[in-house]
Write an enzyme that holds these catalytic residues in place. Structure first.
Site, mmCIF file in Angstrom:
data_model
loop_
_atom_site.group_PDB
_atom_site.id
_atom_site.type_symbol
_atom_site.label_atom_id
_atom_site.label_comp_id
_atom_site.label_asym_id
_atom_site.label_seq_id
_atom_site.Cartn_x
_atom_site.Cartn_y
_atom_site.Cartn_z
ATOM 1 N N GLU A 30 49.736 28.458 33.520
ATOM 2 C CA GLU A 30 49.263 28.015 34.847
ATOM 3 C C GLU A 30 50.213 26.965 35.435
ATOM 4 O OE1 GLU A 30 46.040 28.402 36.759
ATOM 5 O OE2 GLU A 30 45.835 30.302 35.698
ATOM 6 N N CYS A 65 39.138 39.111 33.440
ATOM 7 C CA CYS A 65 39.270 37.890 32.653
ATOM 8 C C CYS A 65 38.534 38.146 31.354
ATOM 9 C CB CYS A 65 38.629 36.722 33.411
ATOM 10 S SG CYS A 65 38.565 35.188 32.484
ATOM 11 N N ASN A 66 39.242 38.015 30.246
ATOM 12 C CA ASN A 66 38.610 38.285 28.953
ATOM 13 C C ASN A 66 37.493 37.300 28.656
ATOM 14 O OD1 ASN A 66 40.212 40.441 27.224
ATOM 15 N ND2 ASN A 66 41.647 39.398 28.561
ATOM 16 N N THR A 67 37.731 36.035 28.982
ATOM 17 C CA THR A 67 36.745 35.010 28.657
ATOM 18 C C THR A 67 35.445 35.284 29.415
ATOM 19 O OG1 THR A 67 38.606 33.502 28.443
ATOM 20 C CG2 THR A 67 36.428 32.518 28.462
ATOM 21 N N ASP A 69 39.073 36.519 38.379
ATOM 22 C CA ASP A 69 39.654 35.836 37.211
ATOM 23 C C ASP A 69 39.444 34.334 37.372
ATOM 24 O OD1 ASP A 69 41.243 35.910 34.714
ATOM 25 O OD2 ASP A 69 42.645 34.716 35.865
ATOM 26 N N SER A 70 39.534 33.621 36.248
ATOM 27 C CA SER A 70 39.402 32.167 36.305
ATOM 28 C C SER A 70 40.594 31.543 37.039
ATOM 29 C CB SER A 70 39.325 31.607 34.884
ATOM 30 O OG SER A 70 40.468 32.016 34.156
ATOM 31 N N CYS A 90 44.161 38.122 26.768
ATOM 32 C CA CYS A 90 43.969 37.142 27.831
ATOM 33 C C CYS A 90 44.907 37.599 28.931
ATOM 34 C CB CYS A 90 44.321 35.742 27.354
ATOM 35 S SG CYS A 90 44.370 34.541 28.705
ATOM 36 N N THR A 91 44.361 37.671 30.138
ATOM 37 C CA THR A 91 45.141 38.271 31.228
ATOM 38 C C THR A 91 46.375 37.445 31.605
ATOM 39 O OG1 THR A 91 43.573 37.245 32.723
ATOM 40 C CG2 THR A 91 43.230 39.562 32.193
ATOM 41 N N HIS A 92 46.433 36.212 31.153
ATOM 42 C CA HIS A 92 47.640 35.401 31.409
ATOM 43 C C HIS A 92 48.807 35.799 30.506
ATOM 44 C CE1 HIS A 92 44.805 32.782 33.436
ATOM 45 N NE2 HIS A 92 45.775 31.970 33.809
ATOM 46 N N TYR A 139 38.745 28.559 31.763
ATOM 47 C CA TYR A 139 37.409 28.884 31.280
ATOM 48 C C TYR A 139 37.399 28.940 29.740
ATOM 49 C CZ TYR A 139 35.448 30.577 35.790
ATOM 50 O OH TYR A 139 34.940 30.700 37.056
ATOM 51 N N GLY A 140 38.579 29.177 29.182
ATOM 52 C CA GLY A 140 38.700 29.500 27.757
ATOM 53 C C GLY A 140 38.124 28.473 26.803
HETATM 54 N N1 DGL Z 1 42.418 34.781 32.090
HETATM 55 C C1 DGL Z 1 41.465 34.368 31.138
HETATM 56 C C2 DGL Z 1 41.273 35.443 30.066
HETATM 57 O O1 DGL Z 1 41.694 36.599 30.230
HETATM 58 C C3 DGL Z 1 41.704 33.047 30.442
HETATM 59 C C4 DGL Z 1 42.069 31.896 31.263
HETATM 60 C C5 DGL Z 1 41.158 30.713 31.091
HETATM 61 O O2 DGL Z 1 41.101 30.090 30.023
HETATM 62 O O3 DGL Z 1 40.513 30.434 32.084
HETATM 63 O O4 DGL Z 1 40.681 35.152 29.052
#
Ligand code: DGL
Length: 277
Positions: A162, A77-79, A14-15, A196-198, A46-47
């Protein structure tokens, strides 16, 4: 003679910390499988980054996990799944080592979405990158062409989480704003994907602003069920995974911060190691 492949842990990437919400479910479904988690905390988020940057960063991290013995890596991580997975699968894996595999989180989610909505109007919260990639729309169209998808990018949510500010009163403004935007796109939405995993960390708060008839879909369980199914269908890959119930964590930023903050995502204290890129 065919070279015997070495077995190793399942890599989870993940990011930052968000993938820990997915990892938690993976570990609970596969408690004996070894896992190696890598959070690129030095370069999160990363988004908001370009396709090329997310692809470059993700590939670097996947290669680090491969170098540490992983044969199977889950992009939790979705992104990264939206912007890097396809290139890695189609361009890089054939060049690296063909037995290595990389899976994402978008496909398992879109494969099940049709069963989670009655109205066929589905909402989605995600990073700007995931929304712009249209990956969810493309995949949902393949599996459930009658499902209509309404997307809302929430660029502030990951930084709030975060920095552990998501439960503060100040965060409500940014949460409410995107909830209202999404719900105004269709009155028929009966399910919302937290893509988004967050975002599972926001679930309780989101519940305050979203009618209870609307289902909130977190991905941890969906992705872990899908991985169990994948390993059942690919016993040759399952044989390449070590099974001592071990878990290890790598971060590209401060290990002290990672150890502390991971409690928030995992509910347990862990010890991480630094990965210098
Ligand atoms: N965890 C990332 C996701 O699932 C997003 C976090 C990021 O922006 O890095 O998209």
């Amino acid at each position: 003679m065919v070279k015997k492949q070495k077995s190793g842990p399942i890599g989870v990437f993940d990011s930052g910390y968000g993938g820990l919400t997915v990892y938690k479910e993976l570990k609970s479904k596969l408690p004996n499988h070894d896992f190696l988690y890598l959070g690129d905390n030095a370069r999160v988020p990363y988004g908001s980054r370009s396709f090329d940057t997310v692809y470059k960063y993700t590939l670097e991290c996947v290669n680090q996990l491969f170098d540490r013995g992983c044969n199977l890596v889950v992009l939790a991580c979705n992104t990264a799944s939206a912007k890097a997975l396809r290139n890695i699968q189609q361009l890089d894996l054939p060049k690296i080592k063909s037995h290595k595999r990389v899976l994402g989180v978008i496909r398992p989610t879109t494969e099940t979405i049709g069963q989670l909505t009655k109205t066929k109007h589905v909402g989605l919260f995600a990073t700007t990158g995931t929304v712009r990639s249209e990956s969810y729309k493309i995949e949902i169209d393949k599996f459930f062409p009658k499902v209509k998808l309404y997307q809302e990018a929430c660029p502030m949510w990951v930084p709030l989480i975060e920095n552990n500010e998501h439960l503060s009163v100040g965060a409500n403004y940014f949460i409410r704003k995107h909830v209202d935007n999404l719900l105004s796109k269709s009155k028929k939405i009966d399910a919302i994907i937290l893509a988004c995993t967050h975002y599972p960390l926001l679930e309780k708060k989101l519940r305050r602003f979203i009618p209870k008839e609307i289902r909130l879909i977190s991905q941890g369980e969906i992705v872990s069920n899908s991985l169990v199914d994948y390993l059942d269908r690919h016993p040759e890959m399952d044989l390449l995974i070590t099974k001592k119930g071990k878990q290890s964590f790598l971060t590209t930023e401060s290990t002290k911060d990672f150890n502390q903050k991971s409690v928030l995502f995992l509910g347990e204290k862990i010890k991480s190691d630094l990965l210098k890129l």
